[in-house]
Design a protein around this motif. Sequence first.
Motif, short mmCIF file in Angstrom:
data_model
loop_
_atom_site.label_atom_id
_atom_site.label_comp_id
_atom_site.label_asym_id
_atom_site.label_seq_id
_atom_site.Cartn_x
_atom_site.Cartn_y
_atom_site.Cartn_z
N ARG A 45 0.88 -1.16 0.00
CA ARG A 45 0.00 0.00 0.00
C ARG A 45 0.92 1.21 0.00
NH1 ARG A 45 -4.42 -0.63 4.55
NH2 ARG A 45 -5.13 1.22 3.46
N LEU A 46 1.33 1.60 -1.21
CA LEU A 46 2.37 2.60 -1.35
C LEU A 46 1.97 3.94 -0.75
CD1 LEU A 46 3.65 1.79 -4.95
CD2 LEU A 46 4.55 1.02 -2.75
N ASP A 47 0.67 4.25 -0.75
CA ASP A 47 0.25 5.53 -0.19
C ASP A 47 0.57 5.60 1.29
OD1 ASP A 47 -1.60 3.50 0.28
OD2 ASP A 47 -3.32 4.86 0.35
N LEU A 48 0.32 4.50 2.02
CA LEU A 48 0.62 4.48 3.45
C LEU A 48 2.12 4.54 3.69
CD1 LEU A 48 -1.77 1.94 5.20
CD2 LEU A 48 -1.78 4.42 5.34
N ALA A 49 2.89 3.77 2.93
CA ALA A 49 4.34 3.79 3.11
C ALA A 49 4.91 5.18 2.86
CB ALA A 49 4.99 2.77 2.17
N GLU A 50 4.41 5.83 1.82
CA GLU A 50 4.92 7.17 1.49
C GLU A 50 4.50 8.21 2.52
OE1 GLU A 50 3.54 7.43 -2.50
OE2 GLU A 50 5.08 6.04 -3.22
N LEU B 31 14.18 6.69 9.66
CA LEU B 31 14.09 7.24 8.30
C LEU B 31 14.97 6.46 7.35
CD1 LEU B 31 13.06 9.32 6.31
CD2 LEU B 31 14.88 10.88 7.09
N ALA B 32 16.19 6.14 7.77
CA ALA B 32 17.09 5.36 6.91
C ALA B 32 16.48 3.99 6.59
CB ALA B 32 18.44 5.18 7.61
N LEU B 33 15.93 3.33 7.60
CA LEU B 33 15.31 2.02 7.39
C LEU B 33 14.18 2.09 6.38
CD1 LEU B 33 14.78 -0.95 8.13
CD2 LEU B 33 13.44 -0.13 10.08
N MET B 34 13.30 3.08 6.53
CA MET B 34 12.18 3.21 5.61
C MET B 34 12.67 3.45 4.18
SD MET B 34 9.45 5.55 7.68
CE MET B 34 8.54 4.96 9.10
N LEU B 35 13.65 4.33 4.02
CA LEU B 35 14.13 4.64 2.67
C LEU B 35 14.78 3.42 2.02
CD1 LEU B 35 15.71 8.15 3.38
CD2 LEU B 35 13.59 7.70 2.13
N LEU B 36 15.59 2.70 2.79
CA LEU B 36 16.32 1.55 2.23
C LEU B 36 15.38 0.41 1.86
CD1 LEU B 36 19.35 1.65 4.67
CD2 LEU B 36 19.42 2.12 2.21
N VAL B 37 14.31 0.25 2.61
CA VAL B 37 13.32 -0.79 2.29
C VAL B 37 12.39 -0.35 1.16
CG1 VAL B 37 11.35 -2.05 3.21
CG2 VAL B 37 13.42 -1.83 4.59
N HIS B 38 11.91 0.89 1.24
CA HIS B 38 10.97 1.39 0.23
C HIS B 38 11.63 1.51 -1.14
CE1 HIS B 38 7.12 3.07 -0.84
NE2 HIS B 38 7.66 4.19 -1.28
#
Length: 435
Positions: free
Chosen positions: A223-228, A251-258
């Motif tokens: 659900r890309l809208d929620l992730a973003e 923030l780093a974790l989210m960016l590297l996974v997304h």
Amino acid sequence: MTDTGRPHPADEGGEVSAADRAVEQVFREERGRLLASLVGRFGDLDLAEEVASEAVEAALRHWPVDGVPARPGAWLLTTARRKAVDRLRRDQTYATRLAVLQAEADRAAPAPPADTTRDLPDERLQLFFTCAHPALAEDARGALVLRCLAGLTTPEVARAYLMPTATMAQRIVRAKKKIREARVPFRVPGPDELPRRLPGVLQVLYSIFTEGYAASAGPRLQRLDLAEEAIRLTRLLHRLLPTEREVTGLLALMLLVHARRAARTGPDGALVLLADQDRSRWDRPMIEEGLALVPRALAPGPPGPYGVQAAIAALHDEATDPADTDWPQIVALYDVLLAIAPSPVVALNRAVAVALRDGPAAGLALLDALADEPRLRGHHPYAAARAELLHLLGRRAEAVVAYRAALALAGTAPERAHLRRRLDAALAAGDAPCS
């Protein structure tokens, strides 16, 4: 208008005007700042939402005629403040409160002019901590963050939590009532309290991101809208608390996974495992941004769980080929994570990493040691991991049982389709029973 005051993209059968688009863009960008300022001024989240909605309605009426103002965010804030004062003056119930608020305002420093571009970091940070206050239930915290800071409507928040809209609406109302009746302070915790409160805020953001990265149910894996939205909010929190290492780590974790989002599904929406992904589709600029944050998240001092998870994600993203993945280092990082933030899911992920370092038998032994963990009984990745290792070891009859268990627990259509394919492969191998 939506129930949060966000404008609809267009009237029925009509087209979106430039003014409508301007209101949508400004309201999305300024929502947190606007609500934070209003709550800080009037101390009432319901009132802040209502007058913010009225200000947007006024913008939709005036901007197509008068033009979009030079500082649209300041225009919305000034309009909303005036409407709040008018409403309080008309309501006798609030007469005393308004007098107190006015007295406090008179004692404070003069307010900046309406056309200011002054940022309001403290007030937005206060709104973060108000919405994620430990006095509220965990799911209520996430709902308020999505509603007030991300600007999702109540139906959108309800979908995020897989519950009926009416149920979520009641939950949000109860959370606001709790804030009001418990006199939850609208403030940033002091230095002594911040270390205790910040993890709860980060957990809310991480929970939102996790649902976006791997949806718990529905037709899509992501659900890309929620992730973003989670990334956007975490960026905001990082700007407000740039020296907090765990904010940087999250923030780093989210960016590297997304960054892997485009490669995680095929053209038909089918699940693609990490080892099978086309790494040329990974978002390299996002990876570089995340990698640059990892050293700051792991700066001298006790490691935090988000910083360690970001380091693990970085090792995956730095590998140009699955065979190049540094599994010994990943296992070592999971050892650290298990020591500072032990959980069955961390133990599960470590077991899978050990299987990839030392072979499937070593990983399966660790998974079997977790068999009695109640929090993994309804967690389909545990059954799926056991099934894969059993299949690799040639124990296909047992693998079939585990695949079926995982299939019964999986929530999204792509996950179920993937597990069905793996189950069919195990059955076709010939060693497994067909019933």
